[in-house]
Structure formats: C-alpha cells, structure tokens
Design an enzyme around this catalytic site. Structure first.
Site, PDB file in Angstrom:
ATOM      1  N   SER A   1       0.821  -1.209   0.000  1.00 57.53           N
ATOM      2  CA  SER A   1       0.000   0.000   0.000  1.00 57.53           C
ATOM      3  C   SER A   1       0.855   1.258   0.000  1.00 57.53           C
ATOM      4  O   SER A   1       2.020   1.260   0.412  1.00 57.53           O
ATOM      5  CB  SER A   1      -0.912   0.017   1.219  1.00 57.53           C
ATOM      6  N   ALA A   2       0.234   2.356  -0.439  1.00 57.96           N
ATOM      7  CA  ALA A   2       0.914   3.653  -0.427  1.00 57.96           C
ATOM      8  C   ALA A   2       1.234   4.083   0.996  1.00 57.96           C
ATOM      9  O   ALA A   2       2.283   4.697   1.251  1.00 57.96           O
ATOM     10  CB  ALA A   2       0.047   4.696  -1.119  1.00 57.96           C
TER      11      ALA A   2
ATOM     12  N   ALA B   1       1.989   2.163   3.563  1.00 59.57           N
ATOM     13  CA  ALA B   1       3.181   1.441   4.008  1.00 59.57           C
ATOM     14  C   ALA B   1       4.423   1.988   3.331  1.00 59.57           C
ATOM     15  O   ALA B   1       5.482   2.124   3.949  1.00 59.57           O
ATOM     16  CB  ALA B   1       3.021  -0.052   3.724  1.00 59.57           C
ATOM     17  N   GLY B   2       4.310   2.313   2.041  1.00 58.21           N
ATOM     18  CA  GLY B   2       5.445   2.882   1.327  1.00 58.21           C
ATOM     19  C   GLY B   2       5.912   4.191   1.929  1.00 58.21           C
ATOM     20  O   GLY B   2       7.115   4.442   2.071  1.00 58.21           O
TER      21      GLY B   2
ATOM     22  N   GLU C   1       6.803  -0.658  -4.866  1.00 58.80           N
ATOM     23  CA  GLU C   1       5.659  -0.817  -5.771  1.00 58.80           C
ATOM     24  C   GLU C   1       4.403  -0.608  -4.934  1.00 58.80           C
ATOM     25  O   GLU C   1       4.056  -1.448  -4.112  1.00 58.80           O
ATOM     26  CB  GLU C   1       5.620  -2.237  -6.356  1.00 58.80           C
TER      27      GLU C   1
ATOM     28  N   CYS D   1      -3.300  -3.652  -7.796  1.00 62.16           N
ATOM     29  CA  CYS D   1      -2.933  -2.244  -7.643  1.00 62.16           C
ATOM     30  C   CYS D   1      -3.188  -1.451  -8.918  1.00 62.16           C
ATOM     31  O   CYS D   1      -3.312  -0.228  -8.884  1.00 62.16           O
ATOM     32  CB  CYS D   1      -1.473  -2.115  -7.222  1.00 62.16           C
TER      33      CYS D   1
END
Length: 472
Positions: A207-208, A210-211, A229, A262
């Site tokens: 997920s964004a 987590a990124g 990613e 995604c």
C-alpha cells in the site's frame, strides 16, 4: 511465541499454521545472508543462472500445488491461480534477458586501453511480499536479486504464508547455498525487525501508506536502496465505442481479482449526457453478469472473495463514506447470502461533483465521474497524487495521443484494461504509487549498481599529461 494461521477466505478452512519469526531468528537470518553474500556475489553469472533455472524446474514440477495454494489462500478462482503460477515460471527467462540487457557488461576501446561497465550487487535484500499476488510479485524481486548476486531474506504476507513456504521449498530444491535465500514467516513485528536490521535494500510491494512509512524509516539510511511498488487511484477514460466492448474493458479493469490489483481502475471517467449514460449502463449491466464464487467451483467464477472479512469490512466503511458524502449508488456493495463475510459484489457509484478522498479502495468499487469535454477528462484523470496505471477507451487515435502526452502514469493502456502489463516491460508508478524504481523488466536496475572503469593493461607514465609539472 506467536503462531500464524492461514485460512481460506471462502470457507474459513485452516491451510497453514506456523511460528512467526522473532527478533533472534531475524538477526540470525540476516547474519547468514551477510555471510553468504561474500561467496554468492562472486559466483560466476553462469552458475547463478543455473541455480535460477533449477528453481524454474522446481516451480514447473510443483505448479499444481503452487496454483492450488495461491487460489486457496487468496480466494482467487483456480484459473487465476494457474495463471499466476505460470507467470512465476516465465519470470525466470525474462529476468535472465533483462539482467543481460540492463545490468550486464560492456566495453569500449580507448586510446589507453578500454572503458568498462560492470554491475555489482548491493548486498542483503529484504523482500516483503503482498497478499494479492503472493507468488508472482515477490518472485519479481527475488529472481532478479539473486541473478545480480544479492542474497535475499523474504517475508511473505502474513495472509499468505503457505505460498511463501512453497516458494522456499522450490528454492531449496534448486540447491542454493546456505544463507543465499531465506523465508521468514511473520506479521508486522517480524517485518519491523527485518527492516531495522543490517540490510542493503528493501524491495516492497504493497500500500501507499506502508510505502510512505518506509520512506520515513529510511530517511537517515540513504545507503539502503528502496524499490517501492505501491497502489493507485487509477483512472479509465471511456469516451466512445460499442457499448458491450467498452463494458468488457471497464469491467476487467475494475473488478478482476475482486478489485485487488494495484492497477485496477478505481475511477471511470465518461462524457456528460447521453453518451456517458450509455457507457455507464453498459458497464453496470455487465457487472451484473459476473459470477462470484469459491476458487474450485464449476463453472469457474469471474472472481472470488476479498482476502478476508476484515478487508471486506474496511471496504464497506469506505463505500459508506462515499455515499455519505453525496455519491449516488448505481450498484450497491453487498455481501452474498450463504457465503463468508469476505464475499462482496461489484459496486458502482456516481461521484460527479462530490468531493471524495484521493485514496485506493482495494475492492471491486468503481467511481464514475462525468465531464464536459476531453480536456476535462484528462484533468480529472490526473487529479490524483497517485500515478500507477491509466487507460483510454476510444477509436480516435488523436485522442489517445493527447492523453498519452499529458497522462501521469507508469502504465498507460489504450483500448485495453488498466490491469494489462507485460513482464518484458517495466511496471511501476510515480507520486504516491512508487519511487521511480519500476519493477518487472526493470527490476535488474535496482538489484545492482553500475561500476564504470577506465582500464589500461600496462603501468604508463602519465607525467606528460600533468599541467605545470616542473622538470625533475
């Protein structure tokens, strides 16, 4: 001691039970990987390729068991589990080609000798896998990393540990030296211990949110390479064409894999008026025809459940928030009588003129936006912090050129689903969707660093080239 349990989201059946790795096990795995790196990094490339091809052979031998595990743990229909297992096999030869093309060696003759380009591995790579493609996506990091000469410590998603175990067994069958590849099972605590350890790279799909967390964690560790990613709030502009054809592309974009890709389309952008009405009605009608069922049902369903009832509950909250904001329901987001709480129906809402969050809802929920003209469609498509995938449905190539020139997305398709991507091309996004290190064919880029050398075979006196040098 923490015990992990993996269950089939369609039935609740227990598929795998095991112990989560604690800090001591994580430290031991990283130490073994560091020790193995010394010899693995200088193992001739041909030998590393042979090991990777042996892994490919093990995947082929265990393809049925792997496909079954993928389908059971994720809820994907059997056809999609087989597809993912086959993609893992194909990834090996593609990665070998990519390594040669993007991270190989090159020489250029110079007056003094030669200029040489080589690539060297980073070191110990931590790979965190997602649940939606528990085999294919981590495989896309692991194979290129091992080819490059890195060693790998892999933590599968806690939702899909069985697939991770099978991948580990296939690498064991390939005969890799000790410490070159290790599977660590666990949840958030195991992952936190892994990234806090002595690693040289983090290769992550997820997920964004987590990124963004990982970016913050590593802000003072610039020596650690990050390949992220992440997700997307992906637009699909449907502008003209035969209604059934448009619907077939839109439905595959939005609802395949239960909306848990995604690259799934989250926003459908259509013209105002009768043309837009025609498109939306066709998409809704085709969504009604999709079949939903367990992985092994006959005939095979279009898609199965979400990864868990918890995930379905979060998606329901997001759907309800959209409705509360003023979105109009075209198709509701419902459960299915007689099924587990992880099963949901494909939903469509009209959010035209409604202020909605710029967020990825990881479920089969499609938001319709109506616009006055094509420039407005492009602006709406780009009105997001994400930049993973996008698409246009239109027979007008001039419109495609306009969109392609202005779109901000790493994967951009014309008259094809937004979920379409080739392993022989890069895959990744910008903005909140990644960090400019696309994977797939370009994974070779972040698994090794380039070394540029000037080389001369003889020791030559260069004093004549030194300006202002006084005579001896």
């Amino acid at each position: 001691m923490t015990i992990l349990t993996s269950t089939n989201p369609a039935t609740g059946e227990t598929l795998w039970t095991g112990e989560a790795a604690g800090p001591e096990q994580v430290s031991a795995a990283l130490a073994a990987a560091r020790k193995a790196f010394g010899s693995w990094s200088v193992t001739p490339l041909d030998e590393r390729i042979a090991y990777v091809r042996a892994y490919k052979a093990a995947l082929e031998k265990n393809a049925d068991a792997l496909a079954r595990a993928i389908s059971q743990e994720t809820g994907k229909p059997a056809w999609e589990g087989r597809q993912e297992a086959a993609t893992m096999v194909a990834k090996v030869e593609t990665s070998i080609l990519a390594q040669a093309e993007r991270a190989g060696e090159r020489e250029q003759a110079m007056a003094f000798g030669r200029a040489t380009l080589r690539h060297r591995p980073h070191g110990v790579m931590a790979v965190l896998g997602p649940y939606n493609f528990p085999g294919h996506l981590p495989n896309g990091h692991i194979v290129p990393a091992l080819l490059a000469g890195d060693t790998v410590v892999f933590k599968p998603s806690e939702e899909t540990p069985l697939v991770g175990e099978l991948m580990g067994k296939c690498w064991a069958e390939a005969g890799l030296p000790d410490g070159v590849f290790t599977v660590l099972q666990g949840g958030r605590d195991t992952g936190a211990a892994l990234i806090a350890g002595e690693i040289d790279g983090l290769l992550f799909t997820g997920s964004a949110g987590a990124g963004a967390h990982f970016r913050r964690v590593f802000v003072d560790r610039p020596e650690v390479i990050l390949a992220l990613e992440l997700g997307g709030n992906n637009p699909l502009i449907a502008w003209d064409g035969e209604a059934e054809a448009i619907a077939s592309i839109a439905v595959q974009s939005a609802f395949i894999t239960s909306g848990q890709r995604c690259s799934c389309a989250r926003r459908l952008i259509v013209p105002e008026g009768a043309e837009g009405d025609r498109i939306v009605e066709a998409v809704a009608a085709m969504a009604d025809r999709l079949t939903i069922g367990a992985w092994d049902e006959t005939p095979e369903p279009t898609f199965g459940p979400l990864i868990s009832a918890t995930a379905a509950g979060k998606a329901r909250e997001a759907f309800a928030a959209l409705v509360a904001s003023g979105a109009k329901i075209i198709r509701p987001f419902d459960g299915i009588d007689g099924r587990s709480g992880a099963f949901v129906t494909p939903a469509i809402l009209d959010v035209t003129g409604v202020k909605v969050p710029d967020a990825e809802i990881f479920a089969p929920i499609l938001q319709v936006i109506r616009v006055a003209d094509f420039d407005a469609a492009i602006n709406a498509a780009n009105d997001t912090a994400f930049g993973l995938s996008g698409g246009l449905i239109s027979a007008d190539e001039a419109l495609w050129r306009r969109y392609a020139d202005r779109a901000r997305a790493g994967v951009l398709n014309w008259n094809r689903p937004t979920t379409g991507a080739a392993g022989t091309m890069p895959f990744g996004g910008l903005g909140a969707s990644g960090n400019h290190r696309p994977s797939a064919y370009y994974a070779a880029d972040y698994c090794a660093y380039p070394v540029a050398s000037f080389e001369a075979g003889e020791v030559t006196d260069l004093s004549g080239e030194i300006k202002g040098l006084k005579a001896s």
